[in-house]
Design a protein around this motif. Structure first.
Motif, PDB file in Angstrom:
ATOM      1  N   PRO A 190       0.837  -1.204   0.000  1.00  0.00           N
ATOM      2  CA  PRO A 190       0.000   0.000   0.000  1.00  0.00           C
ATOM      3  C   PRO A 190       0.875   1.258   0.000  1.00  0.00           C
ATOM      4  N   LYS A 191       0.359   2.313  -0.636  1.00  0.00           N
ATOM      5  CA  LYS A 191       1.134   3.557  -0.721  1.00  0.00           C
ATOM      6  C   LYS A 191       0.296   4.713  -0.165  1.00  0.00           C
ATOM      7  N   GLY A 192       0.973   5.791   0.237  1.00  0.00           N
ATOM      8  CA  GLY A 192       0.301   7.030   0.656  1.00  0.00           C
ATOM      9  C   GLY A 192      -0.647   6.814   1.821  1.00  0.00           C
ATOM     10  N   GLN A 193      -1.887   7.319   1.635  1.00  0.00           N
ATOM     11  CA  GLN A 193      -2.890   7.211   2.702  1.00  0.00           C
ATOM     12  C   GLN A 193      -3.176   5.748   3.046  1.00  0.00           C
ATOM     13  N   ALA A 194      -3.215   4.898   2.022  1.00  0.00           N
ATOM     14  CA  ALA A 194      -3.483   3.470   2.246  1.00  0.00           C
ATOM     15  C   ALA A 194      -2.389   2.865   3.134  1.00  0.00           C
ATOM     16  N   TRP A 195      -1.151   3.307   2.941  1.00  0.00           N
ATOM     17  CA  TRP A 195      -0.043   2.806   3.779  1.00  0.00           C
ATOM     18  C   TRP A 195      -0.304   3.155   5.245  1.00  0.00           C
ATOM     19  N   GLU A 196      -0.708   4.409   5.488  1.00  0.00           N
ATOM     20  CA  GLU A 196      -0.947   4.853   6.867  1.00  0.00           C
ATOM     21  C   GLU A 196      -2.069   4.038   7.512  1.00  0.00           C
ATOM     22  N   GLU A 197      -3.138   3.812   6.748  1.00  0.00           N
ATOM     23  CA  GLU A 197      -4.265   3.038   7.281  1.00  0.00           C
ATOM     24  C   GLU A 197      -3.855   1.592   7.558  1.00  0.00           C
ATOM     25  N   ALA A 198      -3.097   1.055   6.599  1.00  0.00           N
ATOM     26  CA  ALA A 198      -2.653  -0.336   6.758  1.00  0.00           C
ATOM     27  C   ALA A 198      -1.767  -0.448   7.996  1.00  0.00           C
ATOM     28  N   LEU A 199      -0.837   0.480   8.117  1.00  0.00           N
ATOM     29  CA  LEU A 199       0.110   0.439   9.223  1.00  0.00           C
ATOM     30  C   LEU A 199      -0.615   0.495  10.576  1.00  0.00           C
ATOM     31  N   ALA A 200      -1.616   1.373  10.657  1.00  0.00           N
ATOM     32  CA  ALA A 200      -2.373   1.510  11.908  1.00  0.00           C
ATOM     33  C   ALA A 200      -3.038   0.161  12.254  1.00  0.00           C
ATOM     34  N   TYR A 201      -3.562  -0.514  11.225  1.00  0.00           N
ATOM     35  CA  TYR A 201      -4.197  -1.814  11.461  1.00  0.00           C
ATOM     36  C   TYR A 201      -3.153  -2.869  11.827  1.00  0.00           C
ATOM     37  N   TRP A 202      -2.060  -2.894  11.087  1.00  0.00           N
ATOM     38  CA  TRP A 202      -1.037  -3.922  11.311  1.00  0.00           C
ATOM     39  C   TRP A 202      -0.494  -3.848  12.742  1.00  0.00           C
ATOM     40  N   LYS A 203      -0.448  -2.640  13.289  1.00  0.00           N
ATOM     41  CA  LYS A 203       0.093  -2.498  14.650  1.00  0.00           C
ATOM     42  C   LYS A 203      -0.821  -3.135  15.707  1.00  0.00           C
ATOM     43  N   THR A 204      -2.060  -3.430  15.325  1.00  0.00           N
ATOM     44  CA  THR A 204      -2.967  -4.115  16.269  1.00  0.00           C
ATOM     45  C   THR A 204      -2.790  -5.637  16.195  1.00  0.00           C
ATOM     46  N   LEU A 205      -1.978  -6.098  15.268  1.00  0.00           N
ATOM     47  CA  LEU A 205      -1.859  -7.538  15.022  1.00  0.00           C
ATOM     48  C   LEU A 205      -0.812  -8.191  15.925  1.00  0.00           C
ATOM     49  N   THR A 206      -1.148  -8.264  17.185  1.00  0.00           N
ATOM     50  CA  THR A 206      -0.311  -9.000  18.143  1.00  0.00           C
ATOM     51  C   THR A 206      -1.241  -9.838  19.003  1.00  0.00           C
ATOM     52  N   SER A 207      -0.687 -10.890  19.568  1.00  0.00           N
ATOM     53  CA  SER A 207      -1.494 -11.678  20.502  1.00  0.00           C
ATOM     54  C   SER A 207      -1.672 -10.887  21.793  1.00  0.00           C
ATOM     55  N   ASP A 208      -2.880 -10.925  22.350  1.00  0.00           N
ATOM     56  CA  ASP A 208      -3.095 -10.262  23.640  1.00  0.00           C
ATOM     57  C   ASP A 208      -2.236 -10.945  24.697  1.00  0.00           C
ATOM     58  N   GLU A 209      -1.839 -10.155  25.681  1.00  0.00           N
ATOM     59  CA  GLU A 209      -0.865 -10.663  26.651  1.00  0.00           C
ATOM     60  C   GLU A 209      -1.323 -11.946  27.356  1.00  0.00           C
ATOM     61  N   ASP A 210      -2.592 -12.011  27.698  1.00  0.00           N
ATOM     62  CA  ASP A 210      -3.061 -13.205  28.418  1.00  0.00           C
ATOM     63  C   ASP A 210      -3.812 -14.177  27.505  1.00  0.00           C
ATOM     64  N   ALA A 211      -3.519 -14.089  26.214  1.00  0.00           N
ATOM     65  CA  ALA A 211      -4.159 -15.017  25.265  1.00  0.00           C
ATOM     66  C   ALA A 211      -3.741 -16.442  25.575  1.00  0.00           C
ATOM     67  N   LYS A 212      -4.702 -17.351  25.391  1.00  0.00           N
ATOM     68  CA  LYS A 212      -4.432 -18.767  25.684  1.00  0.00           C
ATOM     69  C   LYS A 212      -4.151 -19.534  24.389  1.00  0.00           C
ATOM     70  N   TYR A 213      -3.130 -20.353  24.428  1.00  0.00           N
ATOM     71  CA  TYR A 213      -2.815 -21.252  23.310  1.00  0.00           C
ATOM     72  C   TYR A 213      -3.129 -22.673  23.750  1.00  0.00           C
ATOM     73  N   ASP A 214      -3.425 -23.537  22.785  1.00  0.00           N
ATOM     74  CA  ASP A 214      -3.697 -24.928  23.140  1.00  0.00           C
ATOM     75  C   ASP A 214      -2.437 -25.654  23.586  1.00  0.00           C
ATOM     76  N   THR A 215      -1.297 -25.265  22.999  1.00  0.00           N
ATOM     77  CA  THR A 215      -0.029 -25.927  23.320  1.00  0.00           C
ATOM     78  C   THR A 215       1.062 -24.864  23.367  1.00  0.00           C
ATOM     79  N   GLU A 216       2.008 -24.999  24.301  1.00  0.00           N
ATOM     80  CA  GLU A 216       3.098 -24.014  24.381  1.00  0.00           C
ATOM     81  C   GLU A 216       4.432 -24.704  24.597  1.00  0.00           C
ATOM     82  N   TYR A 217       5.455 -24.205  23.928  1.00  0.00           N
ATOM     83  CA  TYR A 217       6.830 -24.669  24.136  1.00  0.00           C
ATOM     84  C   TYR A 217       7.724 -23.447  24.297  1.00  0.00           C
ATOM     85  N   SER A 218       8.809 -23.637  25.050  1.00  0.00           N
ATOM     86  CA  SER A 218       9.752 -22.525  25.218  1.00  0.00           C
ATOM     87  C   SER A 218      11.175 -23.085  25.180  1.00  0.00           C
ATOM     88  N   TYR A 219      12.046 -22.430  24.421  1.00  0.00           N
ATOM     89  CA  TYR A 219      13.441 -22.884  24.313  1.00  0.00           C
ATOM     90  C   TYR A 219      14.383 -21.699  24.469  1.00  0.00           C
TER      91      TYR A 219
END
Lengths: 468, 189
Positions: free
Chosen positions: A254-283
């Motif tokens: 996206p370019k120009g205004q569309a880039w700004e709108e996209a960016l604002a939306y993309w920044k919301t794309l994270t898992s919520d801090e207390d989101a639950k997963y069915d399975t978890e691994y850590s290394y």
């Protein structure tokens, strides 16, 4: 899932794409981008013709020829008759249904999972499918991307939607700092060696943690690419500044205004801090050394300095014997110093410009060993052009490497690039199945650096011993 | 037919060099090609498909069947060869979906029952296995053992009635149109 509940990144994008949800039925999910190639699309186009249906959305369908193409003399007609027919069929189908095709010789041609991101077609928050299991690669941008079969390719062509039951979610967290000579390929080979070639089945994976955050986009793609090798439907990484910087300015971004709108939306794309997963691994990143596989599925991997185990985790005696018999290896054997015959640097896992730069940096001023053939295959025409612009081609040629033209090449033993029976190939690709690189070929999966070390020594080496 | 190997990937079911056809037919000839034939295309007499002792429409296979590549050619090859059912203790996701889209029924059973199947067939290669899709039940009458299996309600209706996903989705085209109007403009290409 009710609104207000903590959600994972996967949940958020999935819910945004539900066209219809009905109890006991699969969700009807809208697809934003559909990549197609010559091998898994012809029967789907045929299906459309039989049903007398148009392609629902030609603009969102992107085609390239990659699996079945030669990687030499691409300006000449394909000599192998069936391969030529398959590529010609793609050409005719794209013309008939109005799909843009990045054909052999086109400056945007390349492996489908390399060209999507480099052209800015792959973006955060999208749903992306392709008749290829390594479609999971695109998840590195924080989108839902997964491989489908040909019946589903036809489904998406006809309706721009797909019927899917929502998979389970899995979180894999890698924290810490990677050691010198350890690459993102080693991270994913390590994960698969821990949870096995089927440990992710039924799940969609989100990779998190400081070690993942520190990776470039290309390194992240390598990780998401191999999600399928643990059986997962796909893998994803939440987008961040690294993602946005990579996308900005690319052809289809996206370019120009569309880039700004996209960016604002993309920044919301994270898992919520207390989101639950069915399975978890850590290394811990510090526990990961350069990895290598010794067997015939990607779960059979070890740190390069370790010995082959008696029985792989999640495996059994019978399976180990079959795998080691095929590979001509012994239990408890060390692979260090093992002579090899071929090195393949390429595939949708490791054929991007950063991979080529790493290899060039390592081999500059060195020669390949006499006992090996080294094939280095850029993932796309753009990668090839960039490599030439940076003079990497000269380094490879001087080292005695065979720099070939873009395509899937020796990753899958389908086109002309095959490893002969019984020969050992150290490969940056994604699968070490029996016969994957050619009937009887024996594959060791590694990172581009470990492959470069094998190329110049003719043996399996701990690349860390060779780094300054 | 018993194939007691785990992690059978789709490259074994149908190697990539046989994926060059542009139609769905004929893949059965190359099913398990590199296990079925030795060098020089000599049939490998040890391989189960070449063993005249065994026959039938059900393939009984080890855990994690169909992993790897998404190639639907694997399901086509199995169906083209004549299999109607594959039984395993675990299936890879994409294979399972491809099989169901081609009228090939993947039946997931517990490890113990899978071993029972292998034992029964090894004892008597003509062991009868009964699969009832309506009742979602698989049975070994000679052992008096049976298990129920899962299949999602939607696919069961499709399989029994020969319905097709595309017909179902096309009936929802108004919903699709409505969805398309609500899309972010920056998601369009």
């Amino acid at each position: 899932m009710e609104d207000g509940m903590a959600k994972t990144l996967f949940d958020k994008i999935w819910e945004k794409h539900i066209v219809k949800s009905k109890s006991e039925y699969p969700d009807l999910i809208y697809i934003d981008r559909h990549f197609i190639h010559e091998v898994t699309s012809p029967q789907a186009f045929d299906g459309l013709r039989k049903r007398n249906l148009p392609l629902a959305n030609p603009q969102q369908t992107i085609a390239t020829a990659d699996h079945n193409v030669p990687t030499k003399n691409q300006h000449l007609p394909i000599t192998e008759m069936l391969s030529r027919f398959q590529v010609e069929t793609l050409r005719e189908n794209c013309k008939e249904f109005g799909v843009e095709l990045y054909d052999l010789g086109h400056q945007k041609q390349g492996i489908v999972h390399v060209i999507g991101p480099e052209l800015g077609i792959t973006l955060p928050g999208l749903t992306i499918v392709c008749g290829d299991s390594h479609t999971s690669t695109h998840g590195a941008f924080g989108c839902i991307a997964f491989g489908i079969g040909t019946s589903q390719v036809e489904q998406v062509m006809a309706t721009e939607c797909i019927l899917q039951y929502k998979p389970k979610t899995m979180k894999i967290e890698i924290n810490g700092t990677l050691g010198n000579g350890v690459l993102s390929k080693d991270i994913i080979l390590y994960i698969i060696s821990q949870i096995s070639a089927s440990g992710g089945t039924g799940h969609f994976v989100e990779y998190t943690g400081s070690a993942i955050r520190s990776l470039s986009m290309e390194a992240r793609m390598t990780i998401c690419n191999m999600s399928i090798e643990m059986g997962a439907r796909g893998g994803m990484i939440a987008p961040d500044q690294t993602t946005f910087d990579y996308i900005k300015g690319r052809e289809h971004a996206p370019k120009g205004q569309a880039w700004e709108e996209a960016l604002a939306y993309w920044k919301t794309l994270t898992s919520d801090e207390d989101a639950k997963y069915d399975t978890e691994y850590s290394y811990k990143a510090e526990d990961i050394e350069p990895m290598i596989t010794y067997g015939t599925n990607p779960g059979m991997g070890i740190g390069v300095t370790q010995n082959i185990p008696n029985v792989a985790m999640n495996s059994n005696e019978q399976e180990m014997e079959k795998a080691l018999g095929y590979m001509g290896l012994q239990k408890e054997q060390s692979l260090i110093g093992k002579e090899i015959d071929y090195v393949f640097i390429g595939s949708c896992t490791n054929s991007r410009i950063e991979d080529l730069r790493l290899v060039a940096d390592f081999v500059k001023g060195k020669q390949k060993a006499d006992n090996v053939n080294v094939w280095i295959v850029p993932g796309s025409k753009k990668v090839e052009a960039q490599a030439i612009a940076e003079g990497l081609d000269k380094i490879f040629t001087a080292a005695g490497f065979d720099l070939r033209q873009p395509g899937c090449s020796a990753c899958l033993g389908m086109n002309e690039d095959k490893v002969p029976a019984g020969k050992y190939c150290v490969s940056t690709s994604n699968r070490n199945f029996e016969g994957r690189q050619g009937p009887g070929a024996r594959t060791f999966l590694v990172s581009p650096l470990t492959a470069a070390a094998a190329a110049v020594t003719g043996k399996i080496m701990d690349v860390r011993q060779l780094l300054n | 037919m018993p194939l007691q190997v785990s992690n059978i990937d789709t490259d074994q079911i149908i190697p990539a060099r046989f994926l060059k056809a542009t139609t769905r037919e004929g893949f059965g000839d190359n099913l398990f090609r590199d296990w079925r034939y030795n060098a020089g295309d000599v049939p490998n007499e040890d391989f189960v498909l070449n063993n005249s002792k065994f026959s039938g429409e059900a393939l009984i296979a080890g855990k994690n069947f169909g992993c790897g590549s998404s190639r639907e050619h694997a399901a086509w090859a199995l169906a083209d060869f004549g299999f109607k059912v594959v039984v395993s203790s675990f299936f890879a996701d994409i294979f399972k979906s491809n099989a169901l889209n081609n009228g090939l029924l993947p039946i997931q059973v517990d490890e113990a029952f899978l071993n029972l199947l292998f034992d029964a067939i090894n004892e008597n290669p003509t062991t009868e296995i009964v699969v009832d899709l309506e009742e979602q039940k698989i049975e070994i009458p000679s052992k008096n053992e049976s298990r129920s299996f899962e299949i999602n309600a939607y696919k069961k209706v499709c399989l029994i009635n020969g319905y097709d996903d595309i017909d179902y989705i096309l009936n929802l085209s108004d919903d699709i149109k409505k969805y398309e109007e609500s899309r972010f403009s920056f998601n369009k290409i």
